[in-house]
Design an enzyme around this catalytic site. Structure first.
Site, PDB file in Angstrom:
ATOM      1  N   ASP A  45      -0.403  -7.533   6.283  1.00  0.00           N
ATOM      2  CA  ASP A  45       0.314  -8.703   6.812  1.00  0.00           C
ATOM      3  C   ASP A  45       1.634  -8.264   7.446  1.00  0.00           C
ATOM      4  O   ASP A  45       2.377  -9.078   7.994  1.00  0.00           O
ATOM      5  CB  ASP A  45       0.513  -9.796   5.751  1.00  0.00           C
ATOM      6  CG  ASP A  45       1.353  -9.347   4.582  1.00  0.00           C
ATOM      7  OD1 ASP A  45       1.659  -8.138   4.490  1.00  0.00           O
ATOM      8  OD2 ASP A  45       1.714 -10.203   3.747  1.00  0.00           O
ATOM      9  N   SER A  46       1.893  -6.939   7.427  1.00  0.00           N
ATOM     10  CA  SER A  46       2.994  -6.389   8.234  1.00  0.00           C
ATOM     11  C   SER A  46       2.710  -6.651   9.720  1.00  0.00           C
ATOM     12  O   SER A  46       3.602  -6.516  10.557  1.00  0.00           O
ATOM     13  CB  SER A  46       3.182  -4.892   7.971  1.00  0.00           C
ATOM     14  OG  SER A  46       1.943  -4.222   7.943  1.00  0.00           O
ATOM     15  N   ASP A  84      -5.458  -8.160   4.507  1.00  0.00           N
ATOM     16  CA  ASP A  84      -4.347  -8.613   3.667  1.00  0.00           C
ATOM     17  C   ASP A  84      -4.266 -10.137   3.717  1.00  0.00           C
ATOM     18  O   ASP A  84      -4.225 -10.727   4.808  1.00  0.00           O
ATOM     19  CB  ASP A  84      -3.047  -8.014   4.237  1.00  0.00           C
ATOM     20  CG  ASP A  84      -2.018  -7.741   3.179  1.00  0.00           C
ATOM     21  OD1 ASP A  84      -2.249  -8.089   2.009  1.00  0.00           O
ATOM     22  OD2 ASP A  84      -0.974  -7.148   3.524  1.00  0.00           O
ATOM     23  N   GLU A 116      -0.886  -9.909  -3.206  1.00  0.00           N
ATOM     24  CA  GLU A 116       0.300  -9.454  -3.928  1.00  0.00           C
ATOM     25  C   GLU A 116       0.424 -10.154  -5.279  1.00  0.00           C
ATOM     26  O   GLU A 116       0.118 -11.333  -5.397  1.00  0.00           O
ATOM     27  CB  GLU A 116       1.561  -9.739  -3.090  1.00  0.00           C
ATOM     28  CG  GLU A 116       1.596  -8.955  -1.792  1.00  0.00           C
ATOM     29  CD  GLU A 116       2.868  -9.202  -0.980  1.00  0.00           C
ATOM     30  OE1 GLU A 116       3.776  -9.924  -1.445  1.00  0.00           O
ATOM     31  OE2 GLU A 116       2.946  -8.660   0.143  1.00  0.00           O
ATOM     32  N   GLU A 183       4.362  -0.449  -4.341  1.00  0.00           N
ATOM     33  CA  GLU A 183       5.336  -0.368  -3.243  1.00  0.00           C
ATOM     34  C   GLU A 183       6.767  -0.270  -3.771  1.00  0.00           C
ATOM     35  O   GLU A 183       7.226  -1.091  -4.583  1.00  0.00           O
ATOM     36  CB  GLU A 183       5.204  -1.605  -2.320  1.00  0.00           C
ATOM     37  CG  GLU A 183       6.243  -1.570  -1.193  1.00  0.00           C
ATOM     38  CD  GLU A 183       5.906  -2.411   0.020  1.00  0.00           C
ATOM     39  OE1 GLU A 183       4.833  -3.025   0.072  1.00  0.00           O
ATOM     40  OE2 GLU A 183       6.746  -2.431   0.945  1.00  0.00           O
TER      41      GLU A 183
HETATM   42  O1  KIV Z   1       1.249  -5.267   5.006  1.00  0.00           O
HETATM   43  C1  KIV Z   1       1.364  -4.054   4.798  1.00  0.00           C
HETATM   44  O2  KIV Z   1       1.499  -3.269   5.734  1.00  0.00           O
HETATM   45  C2  KIV Z   1       1.342  -3.618   3.394  1.00  0.00           C
HETATM   46  C3  KIV Z   1       1.689  -2.217   3.005  1.00  0.00           C
HETATM   47  C4  KIV Z   1       1.161  -1.851   1.691  1.00  0.00           C
HETATM   48  C5  KIV Z   1       1.649  -1.126   3.935  1.00  0.00           C
HETATM   49  O3  KIV Z   1       1.088  -4.404   2.569  1.00  0.00           O
END
Ligand code: KIV
Length: 256
Positions: A45-46, A84, A116, A183
């Site tokens: 989700d980055s 994600d 998460e 993380e």
């Molecule tokens: O969204 C993301 O890029 C992540 C990291 C673990 C790289 O959750």
């Protein structure tokens, strides 16, 4: 060429074989990662920042994530693709979790999802796993809680915080996840959790003792105007290189 599965990821830990994973958000980069035999690609989700230009991972929607998940799965024929789950696509209820994770597998063609949290999402994870949807957990710094955490900071520095992260990682394992991202936690804590768990840990900014590592594709490429986090080694300077290419193209055209 091998088609990576959840079992391959688990086997890396059993064989004490460190493994590299990366994020991707589009067809071409997914093809590159696939050709480089990256076993697991996370459509993180980055994407919220990297692809869509938002400030944090909070605003990105299911629809925006679905677009990038579909592009990546079209490019990755061998890597395991994990989608994600964006903020508020799972937190509100088990029903929402099941519906949205299911969409990533059915419409997005992903093989697994990531979400998460630890103790508070145990039921979310076990409901998915019991329905045949593999889950990668994510504890420590959980960027979707950016506002709650008052920014991006190393987590688990005090004994109380460290114990909470251990409890979260155990909860993720007990609920049936196949792995967990650690993380931005101290490396000794990451080592302790890695030794404690039977599922692989995938570290980012958490030292070298994790079973695998993950980085944001654009960070290792130096492909962003913003400064990459300290833990991301830059293997190139793509932003400057591409800028140069575009300027050269522009001046060629302007000369004719
Ligand atoms: O969204 C993301 O890029 C992540 C990291 C673990 C790289 O959750």
């Amino acid at each position: 060429m091998i088609k990576y599965t959840i079992q391959h990821i688990k086997d890396f830990k059993k064989a004490s074989e460190p493994f590299a994973t990366l994020t991707a958000y589009d067809f071409t980069s997914a093809q590159i990662l696939d050709e480089a035999k990256i076993p697991l690609i996370l459509v993180g989700d980055s994407a919220s920042m990297v692809m869509y230009g938002y400030d944090t991972t909070v605003p990105v929607s299911m629809d925006e994530m679905m677009l990038v998940v579909r592009a990546v799965t079209r490019g990755a024929k061998h890597s395991l693709v994990v989608a994600d789950m964006p903020f508020l696509s799972y937190q509100p209820s088990i029903e929402e979790t099941m519906k949205n994770a299911g969409l990533f597998l059915k419409k997005g063609n992903a093989s697994a999802v990531k979400l998460e949290g630890g103790v508070h999402v145990e039921t979310h994870i076990s409901s998915l796993v019991n329905s045949g949807i593999p889950v990668l957990g994510h504890v420590g710094l959980t960027p979707q809680s950016y506002h709650q955490l008052s920014g991006y900071k190393i987590q688990g520095k005090t004994p109380r915080e460290a114990q909470k992260i251990i409890d979260d990682a155990m909860a993720v394992q007990n609920s049936g996840a196949f792995g967990v991202v650690l993380e931005c936690i101290p490396s000794l804590l990451a080592q302790e959790i890695t030794n404690m768990l039977t599922i692989p840990t995938i570290g980012i900014g958490s030292g070298k003792s994790c079973d695998g590592q993950i980085q944001v594709f654009h960070d290792i490429l130096g492909f962003s105007a913003a400064k990459a986090p300290k833990h991301a080694k830059q293997y190139g300077n793509m932003y400057t290189n591409v800028l140069e290419i575009v300027k050269n193209y522009k001046s060629d055209i302007e000369k004719t």
